[in-house]
Design a protein around this motif. Structure first.
Motif, PDB file in Angstrom:
ATOM      1  N   TYR A 308       0.842  -1.208   0.000  1.00  0.00           N
ATOM      2  CA  TYR A 308       0.000   0.000   0.000  1.00  0.00           C
ATOM      3  C   TYR A 308       0.875   1.257   0.000  1.00  0.00           C
ATOM      4  N   ASN A 309       1.904   1.263   0.829  1.00  0.00           N
ATOM      5  CA  ASN A 309       2.792   2.426   0.898  1.00  0.00           C
ATOM      6  C   ASN A 309       3.520   2.660  -0.422  1.00  0.00           C
ATOM      7  N   ILE A 310       3.982   1.594  -1.025  1.00  0.00           N
ATOM      8  CA  ILE A 310       4.707   1.718  -2.297  1.00  0.00           C
ATOM      9  C   ILE A 310       3.788   2.287  -3.377  1.00  0.00           C
ATOM     10  N   GLU A 311       2.558   1.833  -3.386  1.00  0.00           N
ATOM     11  CA  GLU A 311       1.610   2.278  -4.414  1.00  0.00           C
ATOM     12  C   GLU A 311       1.108   3.698  -4.186  1.00  0.00           C
ATOM     13  N   ASN A 312       1.065   4.130  -2.927  1.00  0.00           N
ATOM     14  CA  ASN A 312       0.389   5.397  -2.631  1.00  0.00           C
ATOM     15  C   ASN A 312       1.256   6.493  -2.012  1.00  0.00           C
ATOM     16  N   PRO A 319       6.500   2.473 -11.799  1.00  0.00           N
ATOM     17  CA  PRO A 319       5.619   1.875 -12.813  1.00  0.00           C
ATOM     18  C   PRO A 319       4.960   0.602 -12.281  1.00  0.00           C
ATOM     19  N   LYS A 320       3.727   0.388 -12.671  1.00  0.00           N
ATOM     20  CA  LYS A 320       2.954  -0.743 -12.138  1.00  0.00           C
ATOM     21  C   LYS A 320       3.642  -2.086 -12.349  1.00  0.00           C
ATOM     22  N   ASP A 321       4.301  -2.228 -13.498  1.00  0.00           N
ATOM     23  CA  ASP A 321       4.924  -3.522 -13.788  1.00  0.00           C
ATOM     24  C   ASP A 321       6.177  -3.779 -12.940  1.00  0.00           C
ATOM     25  N   LEU A 322       6.643  -2.747 -12.216  1.00  0.00           N
ATOM     26  CA  LEU A 322       7.839  -2.914 -11.377  1.00  0.00           C
ATOM     27  C   LEU A 322       7.519  -2.947  -9.882  1.00  0.00           C
ATOM     28  N   ILE A 323       6.249  -2.744  -9.550  1.00  0.00           N
ATOM     29  CA  ILE A 323       5.870  -2.653  -8.132  1.00  0.00           C
ATOM     30  C   ILE A 323       6.162  -3.953  -7.383  1.00  0.00           C
TER      31      ILE A 323
END
Length: 374
Positions: A308-312, A319-323
């Motif tokens: 959650y922290n990484i995304e927000n 980039p989504k493909d590297l999350i």
């Protein structure tokens, strides 16, 4: 009309506050004196676990009492008596001993080094800055900034072998950054200052060592709790977070740690770097750390909260493909740091209640101050 009355009231309060601050009161301390500061008093009260707004009001009340009595010059003992009377009046009689201990701690200029370790993107900077405000610490050292400066001066030193695994590179990076913060640490220890060090490029083994060199043994039940939390098998409720936090906490608080400098890595560093290492080690050995307050925290996040922290909450969007890749890397750092949990206080973060985490850190630091003062 109501708005006009409200604005007039705010204006009156502000004016009264300004009048209070215009009057300078000298406080005698032995052969010296300092000027009474409402700000400093309120900060000391806050550190003693008095609510911030109450601390501000108590400090204001003390200043008003002194002006009303025309006490424009008083001794530190007289001021302390007035502080305690006012704390009692506001219902904080149980905090008086804490205030005495904290005041004594700062008066003796005891060096205080608080290190917040942890994987990237778990909120270390936010914790450090908020904690610094609570503790009235002006010096917050971020390893990210140290690394940025070091890279700008000599980027070649950060060229690692591409064939090395991620954690090996991480460890080497931490060793390099450790050298970069040496001056600030030594200055803090030798001059009796306080500093909070935070950042991902830091490992407990490069900073902390128990003075008696005895390792704290793991409790297997708590170890299982850590593993389950880390792997997201369980979601910790407040009592469980408290249990996890209390994991060997008292032993760690009773253990006096000292700051160390890691031995040089002859496989990685050249002769010049090795000599610099030895010099830094010698300089650190000359400093008496027996009365210093040194404490490490290791905040940890469950995998879901970390995601959650990484995304927000990351300043630089991934980039989504590297999350997923980043999450795995960050969690691997957390797992590596957990191997060194005997050197620091584990801090399972409540992502949805920062104040709870800060209160916990505040209480632990206050307990450490009280323990060292007795």
């Amino acid at each position: 009309m109501m708005q006009e009355v409200s604005e007039r009231k705010i204006s009156t309060i502000t004016k009264n506050d300004n009048v209070l601050d215009l009057v300078k009161i000298k406080v005698r301390l032995d052969e010296h004196f300092y000027i009474f500061s409402r700000f400093m008093i309120s900060r000391m009260l806050t550190l003693s676990r008095i609510k911030k707004l109450d601390a501000i009001q108590i400090a204001k009340d003390i200043k008003k009492q002194l002006i009303d009595r025309n006490s424009l010059e008083i001794s530190s003992n007289e001021l302390e008596a007035i502080i305690f009377q006012t704390m009692n009046k506001f219902g904080y009689q149980n905090n008086i001993q804490k205030y005495q201990m904290v005041s004594n701690f700062y008066r003796h200029r005891t060096p205080m080094i608080i290190i917040i370790f942890g994987a990237p993107s778990i909120g270390k900077s936010l914790l450090a800055n908020n904690l610094a405000e609570r503790l009235n610490i002006s010096n917050v050292l971020q390893t990210d900034i140290v690394e940025m400066v070091m890279r700008s001066i000599n980027p070649e030193q950060f060229n690692y072998d591409e064939n090395e695994d991620f954690i090996t590179k991480f460890k080497k990076n931490c060793r390099l950054i450790r050298r970069g913060v040496s001056t600030d640490i030594s200055k803090c220890l030798s001059e009796g200052k306080a500093v909070i060090i935070e950042g991902s490029a830091a490992m407990p083994e490069y900073y902390l060592e128990a003075i008696d060199k005895q390792e704290i043994e793991d409790d297997q039940t708590q170890l299982q709790l850590i593993t389950s939390f880390n792997q997201n098998d369980i979601k910790l409720k407040k009592p469980q977070r408290k249990d996890l936090l209390l994991f060997n906490q008292q032993k760690k608080l009773n253990t006096q740690f000292k700051i160390i400098f890691p031995q040089p890595d002859e496989d990685f560093e050249d002769e010049e770097q090795i000599q610099k290492h030895f010099k830094l080690c010698k300089d650190l050995d000359k400093i008496d750390q027996s009365h210093s307050m040194i404490l490490g925290f290791l905040p940890i996040l469950s995998r879901n909260d970390h995601l959650y922290n990484i995304e927000n909450n990351m300043s630089k969007k991934i980039p989504k493909d590297l999350i997923e890749e980043k999450l795995n890397q960050f969690q691997s750092i957390q797992n590596e740091l957990l191997k060194q949990r005997s050197k620091c206080i584990l801090l399972p973060i409540n992502l949805h209640n920062l104040e709870e985490t800060l209160d916990t850190m505040h209480d632990i630091i206050l307990q450490k101050i009280l323990d060292q003062s007795t």
